[in-house]
Design a protein around this motif. Structure first.
Motif, PDB file in Angstrom:
ATOM      1  N   LYS A 146       1.059   8.716   2.478  1.00  0.00           N
ATOM      2  CA  LYS A 146       0.127   9.683   3.067  1.00  0.00           C
ATOM      3  C   LYS A 146       0.157   9.625   4.587  1.00  0.00           C
ATOM      4  O   LYS A 146       0.168  10.659   5.261  1.00  0.00           O
ATOM      5  CB  LYS A 146      -1.291   9.410   2.556  1.00  0.00           C
ATOM      6  CG  LYS A 146      -1.494   9.765   1.098  1.00  0.00           C
ATOM      7  CD  LYS A 146      -2.920   9.468   0.642  1.00  0.00           C
ATOM      8  CE  LYS A 146      -3.091   9.787  -0.842  1.00  0.00           C
ATOM      9  NZ  LYS A 146      -4.462   9.466  -1.308  1.00  0.00           N
ATOM     10  N   GLY A 187       0.838  -1.203   0.000  1.00  0.00           N
ATOM     11  CA  GLY A 187       0.000   0.000   0.000  1.00  0.00           C
ATOM     12  C   GLY A 187       0.864   1.239   0.000  1.00  0.00           C
ATOM     13  O   GLY A 187       0.714   2.121   0.861  1.00  0.00           O
ATOM     14  N   LEU A 229      -0.767   4.836   0.145  1.00  0.00           N
ATOM     15  CA  LEU A 229      -1.381   5.118   1.442  1.00  0.00           C
ATOM     16  C   LEU A 229      -0.314   5.266   2.516  1.00  0.00           C
ATOM     17  O   LEU A 229      -0.423   6.120   3.408  1.00  0.00           O
ATOM     18  CB  LEU A 229      -2.358   4.002   1.807  1.00  0.00           C
ATOM     19  CG  LEU A 229      -3.111   4.153   3.127  1.00  0.00           C
ATOM     20  CD1 LEU A 229      -3.901   5.459   3.159  1.00  0.00           C
ATOM     21  CD2 LEU A 229      -4.032   2.952   3.356  1.00  0.00           C
ATOM     22  N   CYS A 230       0.736   4.439   2.429  1.00  0.00           N
ATOM     23  CA  CYS A 230       1.825   4.531   3.402  1.00  0.00           C
ATOM     24  C   CYS A 230       2.475   5.902   3.350  1.00  0.00           C
ATOM     25  O   CYS A 230       2.782   6.496   4.391  1.00  0.00           O
ATOM     26  CB  CYS A 230       2.856   3.438   3.131  1.00  0.00           C
ATOM     27  SG  CYS A 230       4.197   3.375   4.350  1.00  0.00           S
TER      28      CYS A 230
END
Length: 273
Positions: free
Chosen positions: A260, A254, A257-258
C-alpha cells in the motif's frame, strides 16, 4: 579501502570474488588484499587500474585475474579449477557479478529480460556450483542479491525477478551446505553508488529514482563496511544501512502494508512526472 582486521578474528587465507573488477567486488577485493588474503578475481574484462591498485596493496599475497562470462558454466568451472590449482581452494567465495537493466515490463524486450536473469541468477548458480565443488567444512559462500530481491519497485521486473530467485537459491544452499559445515550468506543491499547505479540513473526512470529515494543511496565504502561486518559474523542475510534494513523487515513482516505504501509513493511520483 576498509581495514577488515577488526571484523575478522581469523582472516580467510584465500578469497574468490566474481565481478571483482568494479563496484562492490573491487572494494571488497582491495580490503581483503590489504589484509593479506590471496585473491582470485573473475570478471568479463580485466581493469588495469584496479589490478594495479590490488598489486600495490600486496604484502606478499597473490592476486590472479581470470576472464570469463559468468553465464557460461564451462568457462566458470574451468577458471575456478585453474584458480584452485594456482592459489588454493577458496575459504570465502563471493559472487558479486551482476547487471541492472530496467524499463516498464511492457517496454522490456525479451532479450534484455533474459540477459538480466542469465547474469544475475544463472551466474550465481554457475559460480556456486563451481566453487562449492572445492569447498570444505568451515568455508563460506556469499551471493550478492539485492533489496530488490525482498521488495519490488517500478520498472524492476527483470532485476527483481532475478534477485528474488538469488535469495531463494541462497536459502536452499544454506540448508544443504549446512550439512557439510559450509556457511552461506546472501547480501541484499539497497542502492549503492556503483557503475550499475550510474547506468540506471542515466538510462532509467526518474520516477523509479524518486520512489527509491526513501531508502537512500550508500557509498561503496559504507555498503562494504556493512557487508564485511555481516560476512565476518557469518550472517545469512546481510543488508548494509539502517534504512535498507528497515525496508527489508517492513517488506517481509508487513507485506500488505508495504504494498500500500509503495502504491501511494508510486502514484504520487507518477503524478509529479
Amino acid at each position: 579501502m576498509i581495514d577488515i582486521k577488526p571484523f575478522y578474528k581469523s582472516l580467510p587465507n584465500t578469497v574468490f570474488i566474481s565481478g571483482g573488477m568494479s563496484g562492490i567486488g573491487a572494494e571488497l577485493a582491495k580490503s581483503f588484499m590489504a589484509a593479506g588474503s590471496n585473491l582470485a578475481i573473475f570478471d568479463l574484462q580485466e581493469n588495469a587500474v584496479v589490478l594495479a591498485e590490488l598489486k600495490n596493496l600486496s604484502t606478499g599475497n597473490q592476486v590472479q585475474v581470470y576472464q570469463l562470462d559468468i553465464c557460461h558454466p564451462d568457462q566458470v568451472e574451468q577458471a575456478v579449477n585453474k584458480a584452485v590449482a594456482d592459489i588454493g581452494r577458496p575459504a570465502l567465495a563471493l559472487n558479486s557479478a551482476g547487471i541492472l537493466r530496467t524499463a516498464p515490463f511492457k517496454a522490456l524486450p525479451y532479450d534484455t529480460f533474459k540477459q538480466v536473469v542469465d547474469i544475475n541468477l544463472m551466474g550465481s548458480r554457475n559460480f556456486a556450483a563451481s566453487v562449492t565443488a572445492h569447498m570444505q567444512q568451515g568455508d563460506h559462500l556469499a551471493l550478492v542479491a539485492s533489496l530488490a530481491g525482498i521488495t519490488v519497485t517500478y520498472t524492476h521486473a527483470a532485476y527483481s525477478a532475478s534477485k528474488f530467485a538469488v535469495v531463494g537459491l541462497a536459502e536452499v544452499l544454506r540448508l544443504e551446505l549446512k550439512l557439510e559445515g559450509i556457511d552461506v550468506s546472501v547480501i541484499c543491499p539497497g542502492e549503492i553508488a556503483t557503475p550499475l547505479l550510474e547506468h540506471e540513473r542515466k538510462h532509467g526512470s526518474a520516477v523509479t529514482a524518486r520512489v527509491n529515494s526513501v531508502v537512500g543511496v550508500l557509498s561503496v565504502e559504507q555498503a562494504c563496511r556493512g557487508i564485511l561486518k555481516g560476512l565476518s559474523n557469518r550472517t545469512f542475510m546481510i543488508t548494509p544501512g539502517f534504512n535498507a534494513i528497515f525496508m527489508r523487515e517492513f517488506a517481509r513482516k508487513g507485506s500488505g502494508l508495504c504494498r500500500k505504501v509503495t502504491d501511494i509513493l508510486l502514484a504520487r511520483e507518477l503524478k509529479r512526472s
